[in-house]
Design a protein around this motif. Structure first.
Motif, mmCIF file in Angstrom:
data_model
loop_
_atom_site.group_PDB
_atom_site.id
_atom_site.type_symbol
_atom_site.label_atom_id
_atom_site.label_comp_id
_atom_site.label_asym_id
_atom_site.label_seq_id
_atom_site.Cartn_x
_atom_site.Cartn_y
_atom_site.Cartn_z
ATOM 1 N N PHE A 5 -3.307 -2.199 -5.443
ATOM 2 C CA PHE A 5 -3.286 -3.088 -4.597
ATOM 3 C C PHE A 5 -2.081 -5.045 -5.127
ATOM 4 O O PHE A 5 -3.264 -5.183 -5.406
ATOM 5 C CB PHE A 5 -5.109 -3.957 -3.777
ATOM 6 C CG PHE A 5 -5.581 -2.477 -3.239
ATOM 7 C CD1 PHE A 5 -5.553 -2.520 -2.092
ATOM 8 C CD2 PHE A 5 -5.886 -1.978 -4.199
ATOM 9 C CE1 PHE A 5 -6.560 -1.310 -1.766
ATOM 10 C CE2 PHE A 5 -7.454 -0.601 -4.663
ATOM 11 C CZ PHE A 5 -7.296 -0.618 -2.348
ATOM 12 N N ASN A 6 -1.213 -4.237 -4.513
ATOM 13 C CA ASN A 6 -0.335 -5.273 -5.213
ATOM 14 C C ASN A 6 -0.065 -6.551 -4.181
ATOM 15 O O ASN A 6 -0.384 -6.076 -2.850
ATOM 16 C CB ASN A 6 1.160 -4.511 -5.174
ATOM 17 C CG ASN A 6 1.369 -4.151 -5.885
ATOM 18 O OD1 ASN A 6 0.726 -3.550 -6.873
ATOM 19 N ND2 ASN A 6 2.381 -2.129 -5.305
ATOM 20 N N HIS A 8 2.401 -9.158 -1.793
ATOM 21 C CA HIS A 8 3.672 -9.786 -1.966
ATOM 22 C C HIS A 8 3.413 -11.003 -1.325
ATOM 23 O O HIS A 8 3.188 -11.385 -0.332
ATOM 24 C CB HIS A 8 4.084 -9.045 -0.987
ATOM 25 C CG HIS A 8 4.556 -7.590 -1.780
ATOM 26 N ND1 HIS A 8 6.122 -7.086 -2.735
ATOM 27 C CD2 HIS A 8 4.131 -6.799 -1.586
ATOM 28 C CE1 HIS A 8 5.555 -5.543 -3.229
ATOM 29 N NE2 HIS A 8 4.339 -5.312 -2.511
ATOM 30 N N LYS A 12 5.871 -11.719 -6.827
ATOM 31 C CA LYS A 12 5.538 -9.931 -6.330
ATOM 32 C C LYS A 12 4.157 -9.801 -7.855
ATOM 33 O O LYS A 12 4.660 -9.616 -8.806
ATOM 34 C CB LYS A 12 6.428 -8.585 -6.136
ATOM 35 C CG LYS A 12 5.586 -7.902 -6.117
ATOM 36 C CD LYS A 12 6.755 -6.742 -6.259
ATOM 37 C CE LYS A 12 6.471 -5.206 -5.719
ATOM 38 N NZ LYS A 12 7.282 -3.935 -5.328
ATOM 39 N N GLN A 14 1.766 -7.358 -9.178
ATOM 40 C CA GLN A 14 1.341 -5.844 -9.318
ATOM 41 C C GLN A 14 -0.033 -5.778 -9.818
ATOM 42 O O GLN A 14 -0.225 -6.074 -10.819
ATOM 43 C CB GLN A 14 2.542 -4.677 -9.921
ATOM 44 C CG GLN A 14 3.697 -4.615 -9.088
ATOM 45 C CD GLN A 14 4.215 -3.272 -9.346
ATOM 46 O OE1 GLN A 14 4.180 -3.151 -9.977
ATOM 47 N NE2 GLN A 14 5.144 -3.088 -8.050
ATOM 48 N N GLU A 52 -0.165 -4.830 -0.193
ATOM 49 C CA GLU A 52 0.438 -4.047 0.113
ATOM 50 C C GLU A 52 -0.523 -2.866 -1.059
ATOM 51 O O GLU A 52 -0.618 -2.627 -2.119
ATOM 52 C CB GLU A 52 1.907 -3.433 -0.724
ATOM 53 C CG GLU A 52 2.191 -2.154 -0.495
ATOM 54 C CD GLU A 52 4.397 -2.488 -0.801
ATOM 55 O OE1 GLU A 52 5.198 -2.717 0.212
ATOM 56 O OE2 GLU A 52 4.475 -2.000 -2.582
ATOM 57 N N VAL A 53 -1.060 -1.967 -0.203
ATOM 58 C CA VAL A 53 -1.909 -0.706 -0.634
ATOM 59 C C VAL A 53 -0.699 0.298 -1.160
ATOM 60 O O VAL A 53 0.251 1.275 -0.594
ATOM 61 C CB VAL A 53 -2.359 -0.098 0.247
ATOM 62 C CG1 VAL A 53 -3.576 1.249 0.252
ATOM 63 C CG2 VAL A 53 -3.153 -1.355 1.246
ATOM 64 N N VAL A 54 -0.507 1.088 -1.837
ATOM 65 C CA VAL A 54 -0.051 1.787 -2.511
ATOM 66 C C VAL A 54 -0.501 3.576 -3.579
ATOM 67 O O VAL A 54 -1.608 3.166 -4.586
ATOM 68 C CB VAL A 54 0.689 1.868 -4.527
ATOM 69 C CG1 VAL A 54 1.857 2.772 -4.590
ATOM 70 C CG2 VAL A 54 1.796 0.618 -3.824
ATOM 71 N N GLY A 59 3.520 7.171 -2.891
ATOM 72 C CA GLY A 59 4.076 5.455 -2.492
ATOM 73 C C GLY A 59 3.241 4.549 -1.789
ATOM 74 O O GLY A 59 1.957 4.655 -1.284
ATOM 75 N N CYS A 60 3.425 3.712 -0.836
ATOM 76 C CA CYS A 60 3.073 2.949 -0.071
ATOM 77 C C CYS A 60 1.913 3.264 1.172
ATOM 78 O O CYS A 60 3.244 3.986 2.060
ATOM 79 C CB CYS A 60 4.378 1.460 0.198
ATOM 80 S SG CYS A 60 3.689 0.152 1.688
ATOM 81 N N HIS A 62 -0.083 1.097 3.280
ATOM 82 C CA HIS A 62 0.012 0.471 4.249
ATOM 83 C C HIS A 62 0.516 -1.034 3.220
ATOM 84 O O HIS A 62 -0.052 -1.068 3.037
ATOM 85 C CB HIS A 62 -2.108 0.755 4.452
ATOM 86 C CG HIS A 62 -2.584 -0.903 5.249
ATOM 87 N ND1 HIS A 62 -2.617 -0.889 7.188
ATOM 88 C CD2 HIS A 62 -2.603 -2.086 4.994
ATOM 89 C CE1 HIS A 62 -2.652 -1.671 7.274
ATOM 90 N NE2 HIS A 62 -3.445 -2.093 6.306
ATOM 91 N N ARG A 63 0.009 -1.870 4.471
ATOM 92 C CA ARG A 63 0.839 -3.183 4.026
ATOM 93 C C ARG A 63 -0.149 -4.479 4.856
ATOM 94 O O ARG A 63 0.154 -4.415 6.300
ATOM 95 C CB ARG A 63 2.027 -3.692 4.328
ATOM 96 C CG ARG A 63 2.982 -4.828 3.849
ATOM 97 C CD ARG A 63 3.880 -4.881 3.795
ATOM 98 N NE ARG A 63 4.686 -6.518 3.721
ATOM 99 C CZ ARG A 63 5.108 -7.070 2.684
ATOM 100 N NH1 ARG A 63 5.389 -5.433 2.124
ATOM 101 N NH2 ARG A 63 5.544 -7.560 2.741
#
Length: 67
Positions: A5-6, A8, A12, A14, A52-54, A59-60, A62-63
């Motif tokens: 869960f990054n 932004h 940013k 991480q 951002e859910v990665v 990869g990503c 959901h945002r």
């Protein structure tokens, strides 16, 4: 499956540890709750703030905007 869960905004941040969830939908629901918590804690509206859910291998996925 592990999800990260990054955060932004202007900077940013991480997530290096991540969390285990059985399905991507559970990770998205967690991001929505996390965004609601941040809304309660933040004193100023920051329209660019998002989570951002990665997925570990995809990869990503959901945002989620906080505001």
């Amino acid at each position: 499956m592990r999800f990260f869960f990054n955060t932004h905004d202007k900077l940013k941040i991480q997530d290096e540890l991540g969390r285990e969830f059985a399905a991507p939908s559970e990770a998205v629901a967690f991001a929505k709750h996390l965004a609601a918590d941040l809304r309660c804690l933040e004193t100023a509206v920051r329209p660019a703030l998002a989570i951002e859910v990665v997925a570990e291998n995809a990869g990503c996925i959901h945002r989620e905007l906080v505001f």
